[in-house]
Design an enzyme around this catalytic site. Structure first.
Site, PDB file in Angstrom:
ATOM      1  N   HIS A 120      37.588  25.876  31.393  1.00  0.00           N
ATOM      2  CA  HIS A 120      37.528  26.844  32.482  1.00  0.00           C
ATOM      3  C   HIS A 120      36.594  28.016  32.201  1.00  0.00           C
ATOM      4  O   HIS A 120      36.812  29.121  32.700  1.00  0.00           O
ATOM      5  CB  HIS A 120      38.929  27.358  32.811  1.00  0.00           C
ATOM      6  CG  HIS A 120      39.680  26.440  33.727  1.00  0.00           C
ATOM      7  ND1 HIS A 120      39.671  26.574  35.091  1.00  0.00           N
ATOM      8  CD2 HIS A 120      40.422  25.354  33.471  1.00  0.00           C
ATOM      9  CE1 HIS A 120      40.399  25.611  35.635  1.00  0.00           C
ATOM     10  NE2 HIS A 120      40.870  24.849  34.669  1.00  0.00           N
ATOM     11  N   ASP A 181      47.356  34.127  35.866  1.00  0.00           N
ATOM     12  CA  ASP A 181      47.722  33.675  37.208  1.00  0.00           C
ATOM     13  C   ASP A 181      47.617  32.163  37.356  1.00  0.00           C
ATOM     14  O   ASP A 181      48.126  31.592  38.304  1.00  0.00           O
ATOM     15  CB  ASP A 181      46.824  34.341  38.259  1.00  0.00           C
ATOM     16  CG  ASP A 181      47.210  35.796  38.475  1.00  0.00           C
ATOM     17  OD1 ASP A 181      48.389  36.128  38.312  1.00  0.00           O
ATOM     18  OD2 ASP A 181      46.324  36.597  38.810  1.00  0.00           O
ATOM     19  N   GLU A 292      50.130  43.152  41.707  1.00  0.00           N
ATOM     20  CA  GLU A 292      48.703  42.901  41.877  1.00  0.00           C
ATOM     21  C   GLU A 292      48.283  43.395  43.254  1.00  0.00           C
ATOM     22  O   GLU A 292      49.093  43.900  44.032  1.00  0.00           O
ATOM     23  CB  GLU A 292      48.368  41.411  41.708  1.00  0.00           C
ATOM     24  CG  GLU A 292      48.495  40.900  40.286  1.00  0.00           C
ATOM     25  CD  GLU A 292      47.813  39.561  40.069  1.00  0.00           C
ATOM     26  OE1 GLU A 292      47.120  39.092  41.000  1.00  0.00           O
ATOM     27  OE2 GLU A 292      47.968  38.990  38.969  1.00  0.00           O
TER      28      GLU A 292
END
Length: 545
Positions: A120, A181, A292
Site C-alpha cells: 500500500h 482506518d 475525525e
C-alpha cells in the site's frame, strides 16, 4: 445516462473510504517514470550472478526469480518496477541470511532489499527495481499469541495483518488501543510509519502502543529491542520508514474491547467553529472514543448518500438540507459501548453533543458492531472492486499542520486550491502532541495540537486518466508550495522527497540522530532504498557532509 449513473456511484462509494493508509516501507523510484501505468523496468545486467548466489542460500522459504511482476505495483499505481527476486520467507532466519549475504557483497554491489507488506505504498516504496523484495505476509512466525494478564498484549509477526489481529484478540475480549482506518495492512508497514486514526488524540499512533520489537538490521543481525533494551534501535525503527531494520515481530498493547459502536456525523458550515469544536472534544477527559472530520465541497444529494448507513435524528429537517454549492465540514464521532451500558452511553453522548455548535438538525447516527466499524473501509473496498474502481491511481497527499496555522491553511486550500471532493475525501482532524512520543523517528509539527489533513484522491478510469492524474499531482505541489512559502511549519506524513537535502529539512533537529542510526544499523544502505534518503553504500559518507 448510464455513464452519469456510473460516475455518481463511483463518487458515492469513494467518498466513504476514510482512511490514512499506512505504507509499508521501501522501494526504488525512477524519476523518468511519471505515468500512472509506466512499463515495468528491466532487470539489472548482472542478474545471472546474483540469481546464482541467492539460489545457494539455505532457507526454509523460497526465492522466485520468474514470477516477479505482481510486486511491481502498489496502491499508488504511479510506478512499476521489477525486482530481480522475490523472497517468501517462512522463518526470520530466511530474512537474516539474505541480508547477511547481500551485506557481504560490500559497498561495490548495487543490490538492495525491500520489505513489502500489503503493497500500500503510494510512490513505489514497496517495490525495488533490480533488487530483492521480501513479501512479509509469507512470514508466519511467531504464531500470534495473546497474553491476558494485567497489562495484556499480543505477540505477532511483522507480516501479520491488523484485521487478523483484531479477530484473534477479540476471542479474548481484547483489542489493540490504536488503529489505522484500514485494517488490511501489515504490522511492520504501519509501525514503520506511525499508524494514525481517530483514536490517536487519546492513545497516540500505533507506534506509541508497542512494548517490544524484533528487528533484522541492515547487517542481518536479529535484535530484540524495547524502551529498556536496545532502546536506540527500538525508537529508531518506530516511524523510521524501514531505514534501520525489518520488523519481524511486535508486541502490541491491548485493552478490553467493546461490542458495539454508536457512530455519529454532524455538519458545519463555518471552518472556525468546526475546528474549535474538534479541539474542544480532544481536550475533554471524557469524550468520544474516535474523532475525525472531513471536508465536503458542492456535494449533490449528500443526505441521501448517507442513508444506507446513517439515519437522521430529525428526518423532516434533514430532508430539507441542501449541500449543493457549499463547502461543508463533517465531524465524525464514535462512542464505544457494551449493550448493557446503552443508556449510560446515550446520556453521555447527548451531554457532549449539547456542547457543540454544528448546524442544527444535522445529526446523523448509526449503531454497528465494533468489528464492522473498524473494518468499515474494507467494506467500501469490496464495492469498489466489484465496480473495477479500486485498482486505480491514488495520488494522495498527507500533511500534519500546526493548530496555530490551520485557519491560514484552510482559507487558502479549501475552495481556492482544492475545489472538488467528488473523487475522494479530505480528512481533517486534530491530535494531542502529548500522546506522541518524540523519541521515535516520526517527525511532527511544533505545538500542543496539530491536525492531520489527508487528500485521499482517486483517479477514475477514463480516456483522460493520465491528464487527470497529472492535474492532481500539480494540485498537491501547489499545496506544498503554499505551505512552504507561508512558513506554516507543516510536515508531510508518509513523506516523499526527491533528494537528501529535502529529507534533512524534513527531519530538522532529528537528522543527526537519524543519519547516525543509519550508519549504525544499515551502514551500506541496503534496506528501504525507495524512500530515497540514502544511496547504496553511501550511508557513512553522508554523515560528514
Amino acid at each position: 445516462m448510464g455513464s452519469c449513473k456510473h460516475i455518481r456511484q463511483y463518487e458515492k462509494v469513494v467518498f466513504r473510504v476514510f482512511f490514512v493508509l499506512l505504507l509499508t516501507s521501501a522501494g526504488n523510484i525512477n524519476q523518468c517514470s511519471y505515468l500512472p501505468h509506466a512499463t515495468p523496468s528491466l532487470k539489472t545486467s548482472n542478474s545471472p550472478d546474483i540469481t546464482s548466489s541467492l539460489m545457494k542460500l539455505r532457507i526454509h522459504g523460497h526465492f522466485d526469480f520468474d514470477n516477479t511482476s505482481y510486486v511491481a505495483s502498489d496502491f499508488g499505481k504511479r510506478y512499476h518496477f521489477l525486482p530481480i527476486a522475490i523472497l517468501s520467507p517462512k522463518r526470520v532466519t530466511d530474512i537474516s541470511s539474505t541480508i547477511k549475504h547481500v551485506y557481504a557483497m560490500g559497498s561495490n554491489s548495487a543490490l538492495t532489499i525491500t520489505a513489502r507488506g500489503h503493497g500500500h505504498s503510494l510512490q513505489g516504496q514497496s517495490q525495488n527495481e533490480g533488487g530483492i523484495v521480501i513479501t512479509m505476509e509469507s512470514l508466519k512466525e511467531p504464531k500470534m499469541n495473546v497474553h491476558t494478564e494485567e497489562s495484556p498484549y499480543v505477540d505477532v509477526s511483522g507480516g501479520e495483518l491488523w484485521i487478523n489481529i483484531l479477530h484473534e484478540t477479540l476471542k479474548h475480549g481484547l483489542a489493540p488501543k490504536s488503529w489505522t482506518d484500514y485494517l488490511h495492512l501489515t504490522v511492520g508497514g504501519t509501525l514503520s510509519n506511525a499508524g494514525i486514526s481517530g483514536q490517536a488524540f487519546r492513545h497516540g499512533p500505533q507506534i506509541n502502543n508497542v512494548y517490544q520489537l524484533e528487528i533484522v538490521t541492515g547487517k542481518g543481525d536479529v535484535i530484540q529491542c524495547s524502551e529498556k533494551e536496545n532502546a536506540d534501535l527500538f525508537y529508531g525503527v518506530l516511524g523510521g520508514l524501514g531505514q534501520f531494520g525489518i520488523i519481524t515481530r511486535a508486541r502490541i498493547a491491548l485493552e478490553p474491547a467493546p461490542k458495539r459502536v454508536k457512530w455519529i456525523r454532524v455538519l458545519y458550515s463555518d471552518f472556525h467553529i468546526f475546528t474549535k469544536d474538534q479541539e474542544q472534544l480532544i481536550a475533554l477527559e471524557y469524550s468520544f472514543d474516535y474523532i475525525e472530520g472531513f471536508v465536503i465541497m458542492n456535494r449533490t444529494r449528500l443526505v441521501d448518500s448517507w442513508r444506507s448507513t446513517f439515519s437522521p435524528k430529525d428526518p423532516l429537517h434533514a430532508s430539507q438540507f441542501r449541500s449543493e454549492g457549499k463547502i461543508l465540514y463533517c465531524l465524525e464521532l464514535a462512542m464505544y459501548f457494551n449493550p448493557e451500558d446503552m443508556n449510560v452511553m446515550n446520556q453521555r453522548t447527548e451531554y457532549i453533543l449539547a456542547k457543540l455548535k454544528f448546524v442544527s438538525h444535522t445529526i446523523f447516527q448509526s449503531e454497528v458492531s465494533y468489528v464492522d466499524f473498524l473494518n468499515r473501509v474494507h467494506l467500501s473496498e469490496i464495492k469498489l472492486r466489484d465496480k473495477g474502481l479500486w485498482d486505480v491511481p491514488h495520488p494522495w497527499l498527507n500533511l500534519l499542520v500546526p493548530k496555530n496555522n490551520i485557519h491560514i491553511f484552510g482559507k487558502e486550500v479549501f475552495g481556492r486550491i482544492v475545489t472538488d471532493t467528488s473523487n475522494g475525501p479530505i480528512l481533517i482532524y486534530p491530535v494531542n502532541q502529548s500522546t506522541w512520543n518524540d523519541r521515535t523517528s516520526l517527525v511532527t509539527p511544533e505545538g500542543d495540537v496539530f491536525y492531520l489533513v489527508a487528500f485521499l484522491t482517486s483517479v477514475m478510469p477514463s480516456s483522460t486518466s493520465s491528464s487527470k492524474h497529472d492535474e492532481i499531482l500539480v494540485r498537491n505541489k501547489r499545496i506544498i508550495n503554499f505551505c512552504n512559502i507561508a512558513k506554516l511549519g507543516v510536515k508531510q506524513y508518509l513523506p516523499h522527497y526527491d533528494d537528501q537535502k529535502e529529507w534533512r529539512a524534513h527531519y530538522g533537529p532529528k537528522w543527526d540522530a537519524f543519519s547516525q542510526r543509519k550508519n549504525a544499523y544499515d551502514p551500506l544502505a541496503i534496506l528501504a532504498p525507495g524512500q530515497k534518503i540514502f544511496h547504496r553504500g553511501r550511508a557513512t559518507s553522508w554523515l560528514s557532509e
